[in-house]
Design a protein around this motif. Structure first.
Motif, mmCIF file in Angstrom:
data_model
loop_
_atom_site.group_PDB
_atom_site.id
_atom_site.type_symbol
_atom_site.label_atom_id
_atom_site.label_comp_id
_atom_site.label_asym_id
_atom_site.label_seq_id
_atom_site.Cartn_x
_atom_site.Cartn_y
_atom_site.Cartn_z
ATOM 1 N N UNK A 177 0.804 -1.221 0.000
ATOM 2 C CA UNK A 177 0.000 0.000 0.000
ATOM 3 C C UNK A 177 0.839 1.275 0.000
ATOM 4 N N UNK A 178 2.092 1.196 0.498
ATOM 5 C CA UNK A 178 2.917 2.422 0.521
ATOM 6 C C UNK A 178 4.161 2.323 -0.344
ATOM 7 N N UNK A 179 4.602 1.089 -0.638
ATOM 8 C CA UNK A 179 5.849 0.938 -1.391
ATOM 9 C C UNK A 179 7.076 1.082 -0.517
ATOM 10 N N UNK A 180 6.874 0.914 0.799
ATOM 11 C CA UNK A 180 8.017 1.017 1.711
ATOM 12 C C UNK A 180 8.786 -0.297 1.738
ATOM 13 N N UNK A 181 10.085 -0.193 1.907
ATOM 14 C CA UNK A 181 10.870 -1.416 2.066
ATOM 15 C C UNK A 181 11.078 -1.639 3.560
ATOM 16 N N UNK A 182 10.722 -2.836 4.024
ATOM 17 C CA UNK A 182 10.854 -3.163 5.450
ATOM 18 C C UNK A 182 12.078 -4.047 5.669
ATOM 19 N N UNK A 183 12.735 -3.839 6.762
ATOM 20 C CA UNK A 183 13.864 -4.698 7.101
ATOM 21 C C UNK A 183 13.885 -4.937 8.607
ATOM 22 N N UNK A 184 14.506 -6.011 8.985
ATOM 23 C CA UNK A 184 14.593 -6.380 10.395
ATOM 24 C C UNK A 184 15.913 -5.891 10.941
ATOM 25 N N UNK A 185 15.861 -5.275 12.089
ATOM 26 C CA UNK A 185 17.121 -4.812 12.650
ATOM 27 C C UNK A 185 17.013 -4.537 14.133
ATOM 28 N N UNK A 186 18.146 -4.112 14.706
ATOM 29 C CA UNK A 186 18.191 -3.759 16.124
ATOM 30 C C UNK A 186 18.711 -2.341 16.235
#
Ligand code: FES
Length: 157
Positions: A90-99
């Motif tokens: 819906x937004x075209x955001x790239x998600x990533x996992x991190x700390x």
């Protein structure tokens, strides 16, 4: 109601609104590739919702058409088959996992890299589906792989 009908009819001829297919056909296909105004778009039907995204992954031109769809952190994402980047539909955001190392006891969570993939607007009327291309003037990284130049870049990637 009549007024609504008139408005819908008007919308269908509105400049920039592209008929992309019959709703039933697009639902059955689940993923449909279209070229609109020279731009390659992927139309996705997933769990009752239509989405339209730039067809090539902003990262290195991967074919999103072949990506799995998963819900991540409450957001529906397409996973690029090339390097598994996760892009919200819906937004075209790239998600990533991190700390976050600044936290006292850092825990792994999902973060956003921001909007990277151009998302387009899908509308339906009387069993017909339309896409209006995003007109946001700001550069979005997936723009890079569109058009003639993009074709060359995709081949190199
Ligand atoms: Fe899509 Fe690299 S090209 S993740």
């Amino acid at each position: 109601k009549d007024f609504q009908k008139v408005m819908e009819a008007k919308d269908q001829t509105a400049p920039g609104l592209h008929f992309v297919g019959k709703k039933e056909e697009l639902i059955q296909a689940k993923r449909s590739f279209r070229t609109l105004e020279g731009r390659d778009i992927l139309i996705i039907y997933h769990e009752g919702v239509f989405h339209a995204v730039d067809s090539y992954c902003y990262h290195a031109g991967g074919m999103l058409q072949n990506g799995d769809i998963e819900e991540i952190n409450g957001k529906m994402c397409i996973i690029c088959p090339k390097h598994k980047y996760k892009i919200t539909l819906t937004e075209g955001e790239c998600l990533y996992k991190g700390k976050d190392p600044r936290e006292k006891s850092p825990v792994t969570r999902w973060y956003s890299k921001g909007v990277k993939q151009r998302i387009h607007v899908v509308t339906e009327s009387d069993g017909n589906v339309f896409v209006k291309l995003s007109v946001s003037p700001a550069w979005i990284e997936s723009d890079y792989y569109q058009g003639e130049k993009g074709k060359v870049e995709r081949a190199k990637a």
